[in-house]
Design an enzyme around this catalytic site. Structure first.
Site, PDB file in Angstrom:
ATOM      1  N   ARG A   1      -9.207-107.687 -32.609  1.00  0.00           N
ATOM      2  CA  ARG A   1      -9.715-106.393 -33.102  1.00  0.00           C
ATOM      3  C   ARG A   1     -10.818-106.560 -34.143  1.00  0.00           C
ATOM      4  O   ARG A   1     -11.026-105.707 -34.991  1.00  0.00           O
ATOM      5  CB  ARG A   1      -8.599-105.540 -33.680  1.00  0.00           C
ATOM      6  CG  ARG A   1      -7.518-105.228 -32.670  1.00  0.00           C
ATOM      7  CD  ARG A   1      -6.727-104.010 -33.073  1.00  0.00           C
ATOM      8  NE  ARG A   1      -5.654-103.784 -32.141  1.00  0.00           N
ATOM      9  CZ  ARG A   1      -4.404-104.227 -32.311  1.00  0.00           C
ATOM     10  NH1 ARG A   1      -4.093-104.908 -33.398  1.00  0.00           N
ATOM     11  NH2 ARG A   1      -3.480-103.973 -31.420  1.00  0.00           N
TER      12      ARG A   1
ATOM     13  N   LYS B   1     -25.169-102.319 -32.413  1.00  0.00           N
ATOM     14  CA  LYS B   1     -24.864-102.065 -30.989  1.00  0.00           C
ATOM     15  C   LYS B   1     -24.729-103.400 -30.267  1.00  0.00           C
ATOM     16  O   LYS B   1     -25.505-104.327 -30.498  1.00  0.00           O
ATOM     17  CB  LYS B   1     -25.981-101.248 -30.336  1.00  0.00           C
ATOM     18  CG  LYS B   1     -25.967 -99.787 -30.761  1.00  0.00           C
ATOM     19  CD  LYS B   1     -26.938 -98.963 -29.921  1.00  0.00           C
ATOM     20  CE  LYS B   1     -26.935 -97.517 -30.372  1.00  0.00           C
ATOM     21  NZ  LYS B   1     -27.926 -96.693 -29.648  1.00  0.00           N
TER      22      LYS B   1
ATOM     23  N   GLU C   1     -41.263-103.051 -29.446  1.00  0.00           N
ATOM     24  CA  GLU C   1     -40.220-102.500 -30.333  1.00  0.00           C
ATOM     25  C   GLU C   1     -40.769-102.285 -31.742  1.00  0.00           C
ATOM     26  O   GLU C   1     -40.434-101.305 -32.408  1.00  0.00           O
ATOM     27  CB  GLU C   1     -38.999-103.422 -30.370  1.00  0.00           C
ATOM     28  CG  GLU C   1     -38.208-103.508 -29.073  1.00  0.00           C
ATOM     29  CD  GLU C   1     -37.524-102.196 -28.663  1.00  0.00           C
ATOM     30  OE1 GLU C   1     -37.538-101.212 -29.426  1.00  0.00           O
ATOM     31  OE2 GLU C   1     -36.978-102.166 -27.534  1.00  0.00           O
TER      32      GLU C   1
ATOM     33  N   LYS D   1     -36.315-100.514 -39.347  1.00  0.00           N
ATOM     34  CA  LYS D   1     -35.137-100.116 -38.558  1.00  0.00           C
ATOM     35  C   LYS D   1     -33.918 -99.980 -39.479  1.00  0.00           C
ATOM     36  O   LYS D   1     -33.130 -99.038 -39.359  1.00  0.00           O
ATOM     37  CB  LYS D   1     -34.878-101.124 -37.422  1.00  0.00           C
ATOM     38  CG  LYS D   1     -33.665-100.716 -36.584  1.00  0.00           C
ATOM     39  CD  LYS D   1     -33.489-101.485 -35.298  1.00  0.00           C
ATOM     40  CE  LYS D   1     -32.190-101.045 -34.605  1.00  0.00           C
ATOM     41  NZ  LYS D   1     -31.875-101.791 -33.394  1.00  0.00           N
TER      42      LYS D   1
ATOM     43  N   GLU E   1     -25.557 -92.872 -35.263  1.00  0.00           N
ATOM     44  CA  GLU E   1     -26.337 -92.052 -34.328  1.00  0.00           C
ATOM     45  C   GLU E   1     -25.842 -90.617 -34.210  1.00  0.00           C
ATOM     46  O   GLU E   1     -25.643 -90.084 -33.125  1.00  0.00           O
ATOM     47  CB  GLU E   1     -26.387 -92.736 -32.954  1.00  0.00           C
ATOM     48  CG  GLU E   1     -27.583 -92.282 -32.140  1.00  0.00           C
ATOM     49  CD  GLU E   1     -27.903 -93.178 -30.941  1.00  0.00           C
ATOM     50  OE1 GLU E   1     -27.877 -94.412 -31.085  1.00  0.00           O
ATOM     51  OE2 GLU E   1     -28.177 -92.615 -29.881  1.00  0.00           O
TER      52      GLU E   1
ATOM     53  N   ARG F   1     -30.797 -91.499 -36.247  1.00  0.00           N
ATOM     54  CA  ARG F   1     -30.862 -92.778 -35.522  1.00  0.00           C
ATOM     55  C   ARG F   1     -31.398 -92.605 -34.098  1.00  0.00           C
ATOM     56  O   ARG F   1     -31.925 -93.545 -33.508  1.00  0.00           O
ATOM     57  CB  ARG F   1     -29.475 -93.459 -35.513  1.00  0.00           C
ATOM     58  CG  ARG F   1     -29.517 -94.818 -34.843  1.00  0.00           C
ATOM     59  CD  ARG F   1     -28.229 -95.602 -34.899  1.00  0.00           C
ATOM     60  NE  ARG F   1     -28.423 -96.827 -34.122  1.00  0.00           N
ATOM     61  CZ  ARG F   1     -27.682 -97.907 -34.195  1.00  0.00           C
ATOM     62  NH1 ARG F   1     -26.652 -97.943 -34.992  1.00  0.00           N
ATOM     63  NH2 ARG F   1     -27.945 -98.966 -33.451  1.00  0.00           N
TER      64      ARG F   1
ATOM     65  N   ASN G   1     -34.453 -94.283 -30.079  1.00  0.00           N
ATOM     66  CA  ASN G   1     -34.434 -94.209 -28.606  1.00  0.00           C
ATOM     67  C   ASN G   1     -35.759 -93.709 -28.039  1.00  0.00           C
ATOM     68  O   ASN G   1     -35.875 -93.489 -26.836  1.00  0.00           O
ATOM     69  CB  ASN G   1     -33.303 -93.287 -28.128  1.00  0.00           C
ATOM     70  CG  ASN G   1     -31.947 -93.802 -28.555  1.00  0.00           C
ATOM     71  OD1 ASN G   1     -31.774 -95.007 -28.721  1.00  0.00           O
ATOM     72  ND2 ASN G   1     -30.990 -92.905 -28.770  1.00  0.00           N
TER      73      ASN G   1
ATOM     74  N   HIS H   1     -37.200 -94.568 -24.578  1.00  0.00           N
ATOM     75  CA  HIS H   1     -36.095 -95.131 -23.796  1.00  0.00           C
ATOM     76  C   HIS H   1     -35.662 -94.247 -22.631  1.00  0.00           C
ATOM     77  O   HIS H   1     -35.041 -94.745 -21.695  1.00  0.00           O
ATOM     78  CB  HIS H   1     -34.880 -95.416 -24.692  1.00  0.00           C
ATOM     79  CG  HIS H   1     -35.049 -96.661 -25.511  1.00  0.00           C
ATOM     80  ND1 HIS H   1     -36.039 -96.799 -26.468  1.00  0.00           N
ATOM     81  CD2 HIS H   1     -34.374 -97.843 -25.521  1.00  0.00           C
ATOM     82  CE1 HIS H   1     -35.948 -97.998 -27.022  1.00  0.00           C
ATOM     83  NE2 HIS H   1     -34.952 -98.644 -26.471  1.00  0.00           N
TER      84      HIS H   1
ATOM     85  N   HIS I   1     -35.526 -96.479 -19.614  1.00  0.00           N
ATOM     86  CA  HIS I   1     -34.290 -96.793 -18.875  1.00  0.00           C
ATOM     87  C   HIS I   1     -34.433 -96.435 -17.402  1.00  0.00           C
ATOM     88  O   HIS I   1     -33.922 -97.143 -16.527  1.00  0.00           O
ATOM     89  CB  HIS I   1     -33.098 -96.032 -19.472  1.00  0.00           C
ATOM     90  CG  HIS I   1     -32.556 -96.681 -20.705  1.00  0.00           C
ATOM     91  ND1 HIS I   1     -31.674 -96.063 -21.557  1.00  0.00           N
ATOM     92  CD2 HIS I   1     -32.769 -97.915 -21.238  1.00  0.00           C
ATOM     93  CE1 HIS I   1     -31.372 -96.881 -22.552  1.00  0.00           C
ATOM     94  NE2 HIS I   1     -32.029 -98.003 -22.388  1.00  0.00           N
TER      95      HIS I   1
ATOM     96  N   HIS J   1     -36.809-104.977 -20.437  1.00  0.00           N
ATOM     97  CA  HIS J   1     -36.527-103.798 -21.254  1.00  0.00           C
ATOM     98  C   HIS J   1     -37.755-103.460 -22.121  1.00  0.00           C
ATOM     99  O   HIS J   1     -38.154-102.308 -22.230  1.00  0.00           O
ATOM    100  CB  HIS J   1     -35.314-104.102 -22.131  1.00  0.00           C
ATOM    101  CG  HIS J   1     -34.940-103.000 -23.056  1.00  0.00           C
ATOM    102  ND1 HIS J   1     -34.420-101.803 -22.622  1.00  0.00           N
ATOM    103  CD2 HIS J   1     -35.025-102.902 -24.412  1.00  0.00           C
ATOM    104  CE1 HIS J   1     -34.192-101.020 -23.665  1.00  0.00           C
ATOM    105  NE2 HIS J   1     -34.556-101.666 -24.765  1.00  0.00           N
TER     106      HIS J   1
END
Ligand SMILES: NC(=O)c1ccc[n+]([C@@H]2O[C@H](COP(=O)([O-])OP(=O)(O)OC[C@H]3O[C@@H](n4cnc5c(N)ncnc54)[C@H](O)[C@@H]3O)[C@@H](O)[C@H]2O)c1
Length: 292
Positions: free
Chosen positions: A60, A82, A124, A151, A161, A165, A169, A172, A176, A188
């Site tokens: 955990r 992430k 980025e 960032k 988010e 935040r 994206n 994206h 995506h 990407h």
């Protein structure tokens, strides 16, 4: 007693699988990793995603440090918590948000940049210039620590988010979709770079961004090698946009260079219909297929 145990894993997108995560867990169990240990992930964004996700769920959660060794990993992948692995039905479909205890961001640790690795990293960094700090638009890799710091600034306002935040994206939604229609044959970074200019164009179409600002963005991004994947089809891309956002056509848009439109704190909005079609018209004209 202190000691260090080294485990080498082949990085790259191929390591981001549930199977590799299972193998890593078994290896950690054999080596008796427990909560008194610190797992140190050294590698590119893909490997950090795998190690971060495994560290988040093993017992955990075990202590975690990242040492990014690509430009993308330094300015993006190692920051923000992430992590995750890919699934047969899509990229990054399984993962968590689990913050590392530290990131050792060292420019000297970055591998010699390939043209693609450089493009992906700059894309980025420039994205941060579009949504947050205009000074980062068009900079080169020597400013990677500044881009990483930008960032972090955003994350300090909104780590999970809930609103701000989401500006990360930017680019994206289209990006995506391009990755999906190419069967992940486009990187990407390249997909997000095309997505960023296209979503900037969409911001113009929605009357938010001035044409002169958009022209500046377009000129800067022209320095990067970019092309639509040969398998690109408009209908498939639109379908992928809807699928990615669970049926919604949600975009982050720009108000000006360095500022994403706030939309009452949501930092994204629904766009479909003619404005989207016009932005895609432009994208198809600008980025005819490049041989990947
Ligand atoms: N979690 C996030 O917030 C986040 C953000 C951005 C990108 N990503 C993910 O990161 C990945 C892209 O990252 P990337 O551009 O760094 O590519 P990558 O991780 O695929 O690395 C590129 C290549 O460099 C090699 N490499 C990297 N470090 C190495 C080392 N120390 N020694 C030997 N070889 C090394 C890799 O094996 C690979 O072949 C994607 O999977 C993307 O989804 C995650």
């Amino acid at each position: 007693m202190w000691g260090a145990d080294l485990l080498s894993i082949e990085g790259g997108e191929g390591c981001k699988t549930r199977e590799k995560k299972g193998e890593l867990e078994e290896e950690w169990a054999r080596r008796k990793v427990d909560k008194r240990c610190v797992v140190i992930g050294v590698g590119g964004g893909a490997l950090l995603d795998l190690v971060g996700f495994t560290a988040a769920t093993f017992l955990r959660g075990v202590p975690l440090i990242y040492v990014p060794t690509t430009l993308v990993a330094l300015v993006d992948g190692s920051i923000g918590g992430k992590n995750g692995v890919n699934a047969p039905w899509g990229k990054n479909q399984i993962g968590t948000i689990y913050f590392p205890d530290a990131v050792v961001a060292d420019r000297e640790a970055i591998l010699p940049l390939s043209p693609a690795g450089r493009r992906d990293g700059l894309a980025e960094m420039w994205k941060m210039g579009l949504v947050w700090d205009e000074r980062l638009l068009g900079v080169d890799e020597s400013e990677c620590l500044e881009a990483a710091a930008a960032k972090i600034e955003v994350l300090q306002h909104d780590p999970y988010e809930k609103g701000l935040r989401r500006i990360l994206n930017f680019g994206h939604t289209v990006g995506h979709a391009l990755e999906a229609v190419s069967g992940y044959g486009i990187s990407h970074g390249e997909a997000v770079a095309i997505g960023a200019v296209t979503e900037a164009k969409l911001s113009v179409e929605k009357g938010l961004l001035a044409s002169a600002e958009w022209e500046k963005i377009r000129q800067v991004y022209r320095r990067l090698p970019m092309g639509l994947p040969p398998s690109y089809r408009r209908e498939a891309a639109i379908e992928a946009i809807g699928r990615d956002k669970k049926g919604a056509f949600r975009f982050v848009l720009l108000e000006k260079i360095g500022k994403a439109a706030p939309f009452g704190g949501a930092y994204c909005t629904e766009v479909r219909g003619e404005a989207l079609e016009r932005a895609l018209d432009w994208m198809e004209g600008e980025f005819g297929a490049l041989d990947h």
